[in-house]
Design an enzyme around this catalytic site. Structure first.
Site, PDB file in Angstrom:
ATOM      1  CD  GLN A 187      -2.691  -1.108   2.719  1.00  0.00           C
ATOM      2  OE1 GLN A 187      -3.417  -0.052   2.842  1.00  0.00           O
ATOM      3  NE2 GLN A 187      -2.225  -1.863   3.617  1.00  0.00           N
ATOM      4  CB  VAL A 242       3.050   6.331  -2.070  1.00  0.00           C
ATOM      5  CG1 VAL A 242       1.262   6.040  -1.979  1.00  0.00           C
ATOM      6  CG2 VAL A 242       3.142   7.079  -0.869  1.00  0.00           C
ATOM      7  CG  ASP A 243       7.843   3.873   0.732  1.00  0.00           C
ATOM      8  OD1 ASP A 243       8.324   2.831   0.092  1.00  0.00           O
ATOM      9  OD2 ASP A 243       7.721   3.676   2.177  1.00  0.00           O
ATOM     10  CG  HIS A 299      -3.354   3.073  -1.524  1.00  0.00           C
ATOM     11  ND1 HIS A 299      -3.023   2.578   0.053  1.00  0.00           N
ATOM     12  CD2 HIS A 299      -4.425   2.297  -1.754  1.00  0.00           C
ATOM     13  CE1 HIS A 299      -4.173   1.842   0.416  1.00  0.00           C
ATOM     14  NE2 HIS A 299      -4.891   1.685  -0.731  1.00  0.00           N
ATOM     15  CB  CYS A 304      -2.541  17.491 -15.263  1.00  0.00           C
ATOM     16  SG  CYS A 304      -3.940  18.814 -15.454  1.00  0.00           S
ATOM     17  CB  CYS A 307      -0.954  20.617 -16.509  1.00  0.00           C
ATOM     18  SG  CYS A 307      -1.403  19.879 -18.077  1.00  0.00           S
ATOM     19  N   GLY A 311       2.906  -4.642   8.714  1.00  0.00           N
ATOM     20  CA  GLY A 311       3.005  -3.480   9.017  1.00  0.00           C
ATOM     21  C   GLY A 311       1.846  -2.312   8.451  1.00  0.00           C
ATOM     22  CB  THR A 312      -1.236  -2.866   6.751  1.00  0.00           C
ATOM     23  OG1 THR A 312      -2.269  -2.009   6.584  1.00  0.00           O
ATOM     24  CG2 THR A 312      -1.243  -4.206   6.701  1.00  0.00           C
TER      25      THR A 312
HETATM   26  C1  BJW Z   1       4.748  -1.420  12.316  1.00  0.00           C
HETATM   27  C2  BJW Z   1       5.917  -0.692  12.769  1.00  0.00           C
HETATM   28  C3  BJW Z   1       6.994  -1.522  12.587  1.00  0.00           C
HETATM   29  C4  BJW Z   1       4.413   0.557  13.096  1.00  0.00           C
HETATM   30  N1  BJW Z   1       6.835  -2.740  11.984  1.00  0.00           N
HETATM   31  N2  BJW Z   1       4.481  -2.429  11.763  1.00  0.00           N
HETATM   32  C5  BJW Z   1     -15.660  -0.172   3.092  1.00  0.00           C
HETATM   33  C6  BJW Z   1     -15.821  -0.052   4.459  1.00  0.00           C
HETATM   34  C7  BJW Z   1     -15.594   1.395   4.966  1.00  0.00           C
HETATM   35  C8  BJW Z   1     -15.130   2.322   4.188  1.00  0.00           C
HETATM   36  C9  BJW Z   1     -14.454   2.086   2.859  1.00  0.00           C
HETATM   37  C10 BJW Z   1     -14.982   1.008   2.271  1.00  0.00           C
HETATM   38  N3  BJW Z   1     -14.651   0.695   1.064  1.00  0.00           N
HETATM   39  C11 BJW Z   1     -13.829   1.810   0.792  1.00  0.00           C
HETATM   40  C12 BJW Z   1     -14.127   2.684   1.822  1.00  0.00           C
HETATM   41  C13 BJW Z   1     -13.479   4.174   1.918  1.00  0.00           C
HETATM   42  C14 BJW Z   1     -12.033   4.374   2.024  1.00  0.00           C
HETATM   43  C15 BJW Z   1     -11.744   3.637   3.127  1.00  0.00           C
HETATM   44  O1  BJW Z   1     -11.224   2.449   3.419  1.00  0.00           O
HETATM   45  N4  BJW Z   1     -11.980   4.367   4.393  1.00  0.00           N
HETATM   46  C16 BJW Z   1     -11.383   3.916   5.930  1.00  0.00           C
HETATM   47  C17 BJW Z   1     -10.780   4.885   6.509  1.00  0.00           C
HETATM   48  C18 BJW Z   1     -12.472   3.217   6.428  1.00  0.00           C
HETATM   49  N5  BJW Z   1     -11.284   3.650   0.827  1.00  0.00           N
HETATM   50  C19 BJW Z   1     -10.965   4.484  -0.208  1.00  0.00           C
HETATM   51  O2  BJW Z   1     -11.706   5.577  -0.494  1.00  0.00           O
HETATM   52  C20 BJW Z   1     -10.341   3.809  -1.265  1.00  0.00           C
HETATM   53  N6  BJW Z   1     -10.949   3.857  -2.651  1.00  0.00           N
HETATM   54  C21 BJW Z   1     -12.201   3.042  -2.753  1.00  0.00           C
HETATM   55  O3  BJW Z   1     -12.622   2.258  -2.075  1.00  0.00           O
HETATM   56  O4  BJW Z   1     -12.531   3.211  -4.214  1.00  0.00           O
HETATM   57  C22 BJW Z   1     -13.791   2.738  -4.474  1.00  0.00           C
HETATM   58  C23 BJW Z   1     -14.923   3.881  -4.310  1.00  0.00           C
HETATM   59  C24 BJW Z   1     -14.454   4.933  -5.126  1.00  0.00           C
HETATM   60  C25 BJW Z   1     -15.595   6.122  -5.074  1.00  0.00           C
HETATM   61  C26 BJW Z   1     -16.782   5.780  -4.073  1.00  0.00           C
HETATM   62  C27 BJW Z   1     -16.872   4.669  -3.463  1.00  0.00           C
HETATM   63  C28 BJW Z   1     -15.919   3.674  -3.656  1.00  0.00           C
HETATM   64  C29 BJW Z   1      -8.896   4.392  -1.433  1.00  0.00           C
HETATM   65  C30 BJW Z   1      -8.045   4.358  -0.344  1.00  0.00           C
HETATM   66  C31 BJW Z   1      -6.786   5.200  -0.778  1.00  0.00           C
HETATM   67  C32 BJW Z   1      -6.114   5.246   0.685  1.00  0.00           C
HETATM   68  N7  BJW Z   1      -5.035   6.038   0.435  1.00  0.00           N
HETATM   69  C33 BJW Z   1      -4.034   6.349   1.128  1.00  0.00           C
HETATM   70  C34 BJW Z   1      -3.186   7.579   0.999  1.00  0.00           C
HETATM   71  C35 BJW Z   1      -2.174   7.285  -0.296  1.00  0.00           C
HETATM   72  C36 BJW Z   1      -1.505   8.365  -0.461  1.00  0.00           C
HETATM   73  C37 BJW Z   1      -0.294   9.109   0.518  1.00  0.00           C
HETATM   74  O5  BJW Z   1       0.435   8.285   0.899  1.00  0.00           O
HETATM   75  O6  BJW Z   1      -0.498  10.180   1.088  1.00  0.00           O
HETATM   76  O7  BJW Z   1      -3.170   5.215   1.598  1.00  0.00           O
HETATM   77  S1  BJW Z   1      -4.503   6.616   2.937  1.00  0.00           S
HETATM   78  C38 BJW Z   1      -3.404   5.634   3.900  1.00  0.00           C
HETATM   79  O8  BJW Z   1      -3.848   4.669   4.443  1.00  0.00           O
HETATM   80  C39 BJW Z   1      -2.395   5.430   2.754  1.00  0.00           C
HETATM   81  C40 BJW Z   1      -1.855   3.898   3.225  1.00  0.00           C
HETATM   82  O9  BJW Z   1      -1.391   2.992   2.149  1.00  0.00           O
HETATM   83  C41 BJW Z   1      -3.203   3.612   3.798  1.00  0.00           C
HETATM   84  C42 BJW Z   1      -3.193   2.314   4.666  1.00  0.00           C
HETATM   85  O10 BJW Z   1      -2.393   2.832   5.835  1.00  0.00           O
HETATM   86  P1  BJW Z   1      -1.254   1.458   6.455  1.00  0.00           P
HETATM   87  O11 BJW Z   1      -0.326   1.475   5.639  1.00  0.00           O
HETATM   88  O12 BJW Z   1      -2.204   0.531   6.899  1.00  0.00           O
HETATM   89  O13 BJW Z   1      -0.763   2.754   7.789  1.00  0.00           O
HETATM   90  P2  BJW Z   1      -1.151   2.995   9.074  1.00  0.00           P
HETATM   91  O14 BJW Z   1      -0.473   4.176   9.542  1.00  0.00           O
HETATM   92  O15 BJW Z   1      -2.612   2.913   9.013  1.00  0.00           O
HETATM   93  O16 BJW Z   1      -0.659   1.878  10.052  1.00  0.00           O
HETATM   94  C43 BJW Z   1       0.546   1.389  10.178  1.00  0.00           C
HETATM   95  C44 BJW Z   1       0.594   0.243  10.839  1.00  0.00           C
HETATM   96  O17 BJW Z   1       2.090  -0.134  10.909  1.00  0.00           O
HETATM   97  C45 BJW Z   1       0.113   0.172  12.301  1.00  0.00           C
HETATM   98  O18 BJW Z   1      -0.746  -1.074  12.500  1.00  0.00           O
HETATM   99  C46 BJW Z   1       1.216   0.211  13.382  1.00  0.00           C
HETATM  100  O19 BJW Z   1       1.026  -0.793  14.279  1.00  0.00           O
HETATM  101  C47 BJW Z   1       2.204  -0.837  12.414  1.00  0.00           C
HETATM  102  N8  BJW Z   1       3.617  -0.210  12.645  1.00  0.00           N
HETATM  103  N9  BJW Z   1       5.716   0.508  13.442  1.00  0.00           N
HETATM  104  C48 BJW Z   1       5.851  -3.141  11.594  1.00  0.00           C
HETATM  105  N10 BJW Z   1       8.247  -1.079  12.799  1.00  0.00           N
HETATM  106 ZN    ZN Z   2      -3.568  19.379 -17.613  1.00  0.00          ZN
END
Ligand code: BJW
Ligand code: ZN
Length: 258
Positions: free
Chosen positions: A109, A111-112, A127, A135, A164, A204-205
């Site tokens: 997931q 982006v790095d 992601h 753009c 753009c 790590g998610t």
């Molecule tokens: C360690 C550690 C160590 C610490 N070792 N571990 C169903 C139900 C409810 C909501 C939805 C649903 N379906 C869709 C949604 C909406 C939404 C969503 O999920 N919302 C939730 C908040 C509930 N999803 C979307 O909008 C997605 N699109 C979609 O569904 O499209 C269909 C659609 C379109 C139009 C209308 C309707 C539907 C898109 C999701 C895009 C997420 N984007 C981001 C930003 C990316 C750009 C950026 O980086 O800025 O992606 S959000 C952010 O969260 C980023 C990450 O990839 C993503 C996940 O986070 P991650 O990786 O889990 O990190 P953390 O910080 O949450 O957790 C870190 C973990 O590491 C922790 O557990 C720590 O304990 C652990 N940790 N140190 C190992 N050393």
């Molecule tokens: Zn453009």
């Protein structure tokens, strides 16, 4: 139902599951890059972004409301990522992938580019990539030089995004924001790999963000062994056969070297 293990007492059967896997799938999130110095998504922010959570900034609505704030946040995060190195967790996965007889699929997931810099081949960045730009208005890809921020310090002021050349719209990062679709092929290829896997390791998610968080369910449905590596319990822990509760930079090398 999952069994939780401390990093200094990983049971032999967990090490065996890893050693015997021929088609493992590894799914990673922000925690895998935490020990490199990249903040996770749900950590508290500092500097220009003090009043915002990362979740507030990662959306079309946030970019429309304050393009300079969101743009500068992404440019600063690019600088930070450029300034850090892959950690032993990234390296352990890359080494696992290179073992003879192991067809390991890695999907992240994040982006790095730290998996790639550790030498791994990544099937899918679910992601997107923070280093790609396009753009906001017409979707045309845009090439930009790196930002010259100091990745370890928040910039003093927000700068508006460049525009753009084709339509004058604002440039945006090539990431997937909340409410946007994931790249279909990347998601489908990952889902197919999980369906065909003989082991799925999730590291790590938080398992909060959909649809990426639903991928381990495809393994659960098939009775494929699931292992989680995370210092904390997550939304996914209940699904797991084994949870190793420790930082991935410590746990993954141990898991892979026995
Ligand atoms: C360690 C550690 C160590 C610490 N070792 N571990 C169903 C139900 C409810 C909501 C939805 C649903 N379906 C869709 C949604 C909406 C939404 C969503 O999920 N919302 C939730 C908040 C509930 N999803 C979307 O909008 C997605 N699109 C979609 O569904 O499209 C269909 C659609 C379109 C139009 C209308 C309707 C539907 C898109 C999701 C895009 C997420 N984007 C981001 C930003 C990316 C750009 C950026 O980086 O800025 O992606 S959000 C952010 O969260 C980023 C990450 O990839 C993503 C996940 O986070 P991650 O990786 O889990 O990190 P953390 O910080 O949450 O957790 C870190 C973990 O590491 C922790 O557990 C720590 O304990 C652990 N940790 N140190 C190992 N050393
Ligand atoms: Zn453009």
């Amino acid at each position: 139902m999952s069994a939780a293990h401390p990093p200094d007492r990983i049971p032999d059967d967990v090490v065996q599951l890893v050693a015997q896997a021929r088609r493992p799938v590894v799914l990673t999130g922000a925690g895998i890059s935490a020990e490199s110095g990249v903040p996770t998504f749900r950590e508290v922010q500092t500097g220009l972004w003090e009043r915002f959570s990362a979740q507030d900034l990662a959306s079309v609505e946030a970019f429309e409301a304050d393009p300079a704030l969101v743009w500068t946040w992404y440019r600063w995060r690019q600088s930070l990522i450029r300034a850090v190195e892959p950690n032993p967790g990234h390296i352990a996965i890359a080494e696992w992938q290179q073992l003879p007889g192991v067809g390991l699929t890695l999907s992240t997931q994040n982006v790095d580019d730290l998996h790639e810099r550790a030498g791994a081949s990544v099937l899918a960045h679910l992601h997107g990539s923070i280093f790609a730009h396009r753009c906001f208005s017409c979707d045309e890809p845009v090439e930009l030089p790196d930002a010259d921020y100091d990745g370890f310090q928040s910039p003093p002021a927000a700068q508006p995004p460049p525009t753009c050349g084709a339509c004058d719209g604002p440039v945006r990062p090539g990431v997937v924001w909340f409410g946007e679709m994931l790249p279909t092929e990347a998601f489908e290829q990952t889902a197919a790999a999980v369906r065909a896997a003989d082991l799925v390791l999730v590291a790590g998610t938080s398992g909060i963000v959909q649809p990426a968080a639903s991928l381990p369910l495809l393994a659960l449905e098939r009775g494929t062994p699931l292992i989680e590596v995370n210092p904390e319990e997550t939304e996914l822990s209940e699904l797991m056969d084994h949870c190793v509760r420790g930082p991935s930079g410590e746990v993954l090398p141990k898991l892979l070297r026995g």
